[in-house]
Write an enzyme that holds these catalytic residues in place. Structure first.
Site, PDB file in Angstrom:
ATOM      1  CD  GLU A 434     -14.128 -37.487  20.384  1.00  0.00           C
ATOM      2  OE1 GLU A 434     -13.110 -37.247  19.707  1.00  0.00           O
ATOM      3  OE2 GLU A 434     -15.086 -38.148  19.963  1.00  0.00           O
ATOM      4  N   GLY A 435      -9.770 -38.754  23.009  1.00  0.00           N
ATOM      5  CA  GLY A 435      -8.348 -38.522  23.273  1.00  0.00           C
ATOM      6  C   GLY A 435      -8.162 -38.144  24.727  1.00  0.00           C
TER       7      GLY A 435
END
Ligand SMILES: Cc1cc2nc3c(=O)[nH]c(=O)nc-3n(C[C@H](O)[C@H](O)[C@H](O)COP(=O)(O)OP(=O)(O)OC[C@H]3O[C@@H](n4cnc5c(N)ncnc54)[C@H](O)[C@@H]3O)c2cc1C
Length: 594
Positions: A434-435
């Site tokens: 998610e980054g």
């Protein structure tokens, strides 16, 4: 092996006293979310998490997932737990009643989610990604798509996934190559996606993939990306599951942790898909899902730390080793000041993390439901500002805190049979998917601070500074907390000011200081919530509340945070001030000249 019990008292405290359930309860559509109902939900979810899901945690870790003849199989125990979760209506707890959801606030859904994540992080990723996929379809899909997909997903009959990553497109999604070619009303999707969480499994009879792909002649870069929903199995006109679509699982990754979560390489070959939203708006629409998922991953940091803390605490109460001042003979290690320091670092930091996550969830509820438009916008601005901090700070902390969970166990933490090591291994992914933290930090500094010239962050700083008066009025008992709070807020204000001044003249400044600024911001915002918690606890004690021991503990925890955790903000601030000169001065040869 560790048993999990939901920390319902702290959850209730944060929901009511810090996140402001009373305000959320007044929002249109949330009239049923009274403190009593929320209490009942917490108790019941806690039971499901502790008794049904938690026992599957170690099983998933040791068995993992198997790919046989193109089908992924997860442990049988996962399926049984999922059935109970779905039958109990839990997937729809904070979902739209129009599609079978229970319509409770995100704040309440967040607490339930934390329990599921603590119980079994790998298992809980299935529901987490499904929730994100539901939101993307809900917000951007046509009525037809909503009718087709939402009810079965909200009921738990089908799960969802998020397909962004390709081997050449990780942090940089502009490099995505998967193609989607229109054919009548549908699209034929072709390409390979890697690292897809719960990309395939045998827990439900369909898996609904949300896929970023390029249409023919789409411009290069992110503006050429569109979002598609591609089911594993085609869906018949009556809504039943039909033939297999063109999606194949190529492999399942072997990895450091979350063994029970199937991480798949998926091959799409002329798979039938449906456009979600406008052509070219794929990334923006996917961000609906990603922003929610980022907050959920931040929450995973809380959940895994909680589990690790509970296990370390249980061990520290039982393990006898060495003597200590004031004790005759050997004592349980919890009597040693250094072991207490470790446990309290875990407890205090995690309570600040929980407060940050839940307060943010309450902002989401207000951003969606407040009756006044400017109020909605203000809450959304706060969510936007803090999303990278929730994702980055909570997950970075979880690495250090689950490591402390091992340290409390000594050698027994390093061997696998106690289960302490699993939490540490499972937590390690949180700063990556998610980054990565680097991407969160870049988002905070670039989009959230520099872009508006510091307006949103200065609003937050002003709000935090306003607590000063109450802390002064609370007197000596809160004087340490007060001093730490003032120093923290003014230090963060200085760092933001320094960034705004220096980023204008040196393009490497934002990237060079972003991590430390994110960590400083997290530490100070967490400290603000702990100071608020300390104030509430003091008031309750002054009022002669029942369960005074909980509030005395809360006050001590807030004081510990002020004394032992807040000073980290100062060290991050010093690193921010160092800027990027030295970082960028290194030549590539100097990196290797050793
Ligand atoms: C277990 C697991 C589950 C996953 N689940 C999913 C999923 O369900 N769906 C999905 O689509 N993907 C998923 N991913 C992929 C995950 O989101 C990516 O691994 C992640 O975004 C990082 O991309 P990358 O691995 O290519 O690393 P890279 O992008 O190559 O990054 C390597 C390093 O460089 C840094 N870096 C790169 N670019 C920048 C920049 N511009 N500024 C600063 N630093 C930078 C990163 O911070 C990192 O430290 C999963 C991955 C794993 C391991």
């Amino acid at each position: 092996m560790s048993d999990y019990r939901a920390p319902v008292k702290d959850m209730r405290f944060v929901i009511n006293e810090l996140a402001g359930l009373a305000r959320i309860n007044e929002l249109p559509g949330f009239e049923e979310a009274t403190p009593d109902l929320v209490d009942a939900v917490l108790e019941e979810a806690g039971q499901l998490a502790a008794e049904v899901i938690s026992p599957t945690n170690a099983i998933g870790d040791s068995q993992g997932c198997q790919l046989k003849d193109g089908q992924v199989y997860v442990p049988e125990e996962f399926k049984a737990a999922y059935r109970q979760y779905a039958e109990g209506g839990w997937p729809g707890i904070a979902m739209d009643p129009e599609f079978g959801g229970q319509g409770l606030p995100t704040l309440v859904g967040t607490a339930v989610e934390e329990m599921l994540q603590s119980a079994n992080l790998a298992w809980s990723l299935g529901p987490l990604l499904t929730e994100g996929a539901i939101h993307a379809i809900e917000l951007h899909g046509t009525a037809e798509l909503k009718d087709k997909f939402l009810e079965p997903m909200i009921s738990g009959q089908w799960t969802g996934t998020m397909n962004l990553t390709e081997s050449q497109a990780g942090s940089n999604l502009a490099a995505i190559r998967t193609q989607a070619v229109p054919e009548g009303d549908i699209y034929k999707v072709t390409g390979q996606k890697i690292f897809i969480t719960w990309g395939d499994h045998d827990m439900t009879d369909n898996v609904i993939h949300l896929v970023l792909a390029r249409t023919p002649d789409a411009p290069a870069g992110v503006k050429g990306l569109s979002l598609f929903v591609v089911p594993k199995m085609q869906i018949n006109a009556d809504g039943s599951v039909g033939e297999r679509n063109g999606v194949t699982t190529v492999s399942v990754e072997h990895k450091l942790g979350i063994h029970g979560s199937p991480t798949c390489v998926l091959d799409f070959a002329n798979a039938e898909g449906y456009l979600v939203g406008e052509i070219g708006a794929g990334l923006a629409n996917m961000f609906t899902m990603m922003n929610r998922a980022r907050l959920s991953v931040g929450l995973e940091g809380v959940a895994i730390t909680e589990r690790s803390y509970q296990q370390a605490l249980a061990y520290a109460l039982e393990r006898i080793q060495g003597g200590g001042p004031g004790h005759e003979g050997d004592v349980a290690i919890i009597q040693h000041p250094d072991v207490r320091r470790m446990l309290l670092t875990m407890k205090a930091t995690n309570e600040a993390m929980r407060a940050m996550a839940y307060v943010n969830a309450a902002h989401i509820d207000q951003a969606e439901r407040a009756t006044d438009e400017s109020e909605r916008a203000a809450h959304q601005a706060r969510v936007d500002l803090l999303t990278p901090v929730v994702k980055g700070w909570l997950t970075e902390n979880s690495q250090a805190l689950t490591s402390l969970g091992i340290q409390v166990h000594g050698g027994m933490g390093y061997v696998e049979e106690t289960g302490a090591a699993q939490h540490y291994r499972d937590a390690r992914i949180l700063t990556i998917y998610e980054g990565t933290t680097g991407i969160q930090a870049a988002d905070l500094v670039g989009r959230k601070i520099l872009r508006d010239g510091g307006a949103a962050v200065n609003d937050l700083l002003d709000e935090m500074a306003a607590l000063d008066t109450e802390l002064v009025a609370a007197g000596d008992e809160l004087s340490t907390i007060h001093a730490a709070h003032i120093a923290g807020v003014s230090g963060l204000r200085e760092s933001v000011k320094w960034l705004l001044e220096n980023a204008a003249t040196d393009a490497n400044v934002p990237g060079g200081v972003s991590y430390h600024l994110l960590m400083q911001a997290g530490t100070v915002v967490g400290g603000w919530h702990m100071a608020r918690a300390g104030l509430v606890a003091k008031q309750k004690l002054d009022d002669g509340v029942a369960d005074a021991d909980f509030y005395r503990g809360k006050l001590l925890t807030a004081r510990f945070y002020a004394e032992q955790v807040m000073p980290l903000a100062y060290s991050h601030a010093r690193s921010v001030r160092a800027g990027s000169d030295t970082i960028m001065a290194f030549s590539l040869e100097q990196f290797q000249n050793e």
